[in-house]
Write a protein that holds these residues in place. Structure first.
Motif, short mmCIF file in Angstrom:
data_model
loop_
_atom_site.label_atom_id
_atom_site.label_comp_id
_atom_site.label_asym_id
_atom_site.label_seq_id
_atom_site.Cartn_x
_atom_site.Cartn_y
_atom_site.Cartn_z
N UNK A 104 -19.93 26.94 -19.36
CA UNK A 104 -20.45 26.60 -18.04
C UNK A 104 -20.18 27.70 -17.03
N UNK A 105 -21.18 28.02 -16.18
CA UNK A 105 -20.95 29.01 -15.13
C UNK A 105 -19.83 28.56 -14.20
N UNK A 106 -19.15 29.53 -13.64
CA UNK A 106 -18.06 29.22 -12.72
C UNK A 106 -16.72 29.02 -13.42
N UNK A 107 -16.70 29.09 -14.71
CA UNK A 107 -15.46 28.96 -15.47
C UNK A 107 -14.87 30.35 -15.67
N UNK A 108 -13.58 30.39 -15.74
CA UNK A 108 -12.89 31.63 -16.10
C UNK A 108 -12.27 31.41 -17.47
N UNK A 109 -12.08 32.46 -18.18
CA UNK A 109 -11.45 32.38 -19.48
C UNK A 109 -10.45 33.51 -19.64
N UNK A 110 -9.69 33.43 -20.71
CA UNK A 110 -8.71 34.47 -21.00
C UNK A 110 -8.80 34.79 -22.48
N UNK A 111 -8.63 36.05 -22.80
CA UNK A 111 -8.55 36.48 -24.19
C UNK A 111 -7.13 36.99 -24.43
N UNK A 112 -6.51 36.50 -25.48
CA UNK A 112 -5.16 36.92 -25.84
C UNK A 112 -5.20 37.75 -27.10
N UNK A 113 -4.54 38.88 -27.05
CA UNK A 113 -4.43 39.79 -28.18
C UNK A 113 -3.34 39.25 -29.09
N UNK A 114 -3.71 38.83 -30.30
CA UNK A 114 -2.76 38.25 -31.25
C UNK A 114 -2.72 39.10 -32.52
N UNK A 115 -1.63 38.98 -33.27
CA UNK A 115 -1.49 39.75 -34.52
C UNK A 115 -2.49 39.31 -35.57
N UNK A 152 -2.34 40.22 -22.77
CA UNK A 152 -3.59 39.65 -22.27
C UNK A 152 -4.63 40.72 -22.53
N UNK A 153 -5.61 40.41 -23.34
CA UNK A 153 -6.62 41.38 -23.71
C UNK A 153 -7.76 41.43 -22.70
N UNK A 154 -8.08 40.26 -22.10
CA UNK A 154 -9.24 40.25 -21.22
C UNK A 154 -9.20 39.07 -20.26
N UNK A 199 -11.46 25.37 -20.21
CA UNK A 199 -11.71 26.80 -20.03
C UNK A 199 -11.75 27.51 -21.38
N UNK A 200 -12.63 28.50 -21.53
CA UNK A 200 -12.65 29.26 -22.77
C UNK A 200 -11.35 30.03 -22.97
N UNK A 201 -10.85 30.01 -24.20
CA UNK A 201 -9.67 30.75 -24.59
C UNK A 201 -10.04 31.53 -25.85
N UNK A 202 -10.04 32.85 -25.74
CA UNK A 202 -10.37 33.67 -26.89
C UNK A 202 -9.11 34.23 -27.52
N UNK A 203 -9.13 34.29 -28.84
CA UNK A 203 -8.11 34.98 -29.60
C UNK A 203 -8.75 36.28 -30.06
#
Length: 137
Positions: free
Chosen positions: A78-89, A19-21, A126-130
């Motif tokens: 949108x405000x109030x949302x949480x997101x996650x960033x995943x560290x991928x190869x 989990x990056x962020x 929810x935002x999901x970042x790679x």
């Protein structure tokens, strides 16, 4: 780490490296950062990098904790949302696979001061970042 398949289910892709962020979006990011600093001791500081929207962030045990303006430059958030960033190869490979599987795209992979980042939405919106760090220049 346990990586098992479920009988009758398709094979799982390889898991993210980490989990990056944790990403929080707020209409008042400075005030939200102050809450986490004062009430919980989270050492958030304002971050201003060229090519990256100003935000509040810190690193806790190698996880980037960040608070961003509610509606960012990288797609409607949108405000109030949480997101996650995943560290991928490989951001491009993972992004293309998810896109082909029908995952909603918010922003294609983009090079920034933080690394290569793509943004999608999970099924709840929810935002999901790679995330893939870039080699040092």
């Amino acid at each position: 780490m346990i990586h098992r398949t479920i009988p009758g289910e398709p094979a799982l892709p390889p898991p993210p490296l980490a989990v990056a962020a944790v990403l929080l979006y707020s209409p008042a990011p400075e005030e939200l950062a102050r809450f986490y600093r004062v009430k919980l001791g989270v050492p958030l500081e304002r971050v201003e990098l060229q090519g990256v929207e100003a935000h509040w962030a810190c690193d806790i045990n190698h996880v980037y904790i960040s608070i961003w303006p509610g509606e960012g430059e990288q797609g409607e958030l949108p405000p109030g949302r949480a997101g996650m960033a995943l560290y991928v190869r490989d951001v491009w490979l993972t992004f293309e696979r998810l896109k082909e599987e029908g995952v909603e795209v918010m922003a294609q992979p983009t090079r920034s001061a933080m690394g290569l980042i793509a943004r999608l939405r999970d099924p709840d919106g929810n935002p999901l970042e790679l995330y893939q760090p870039l080699p040092a220049a």
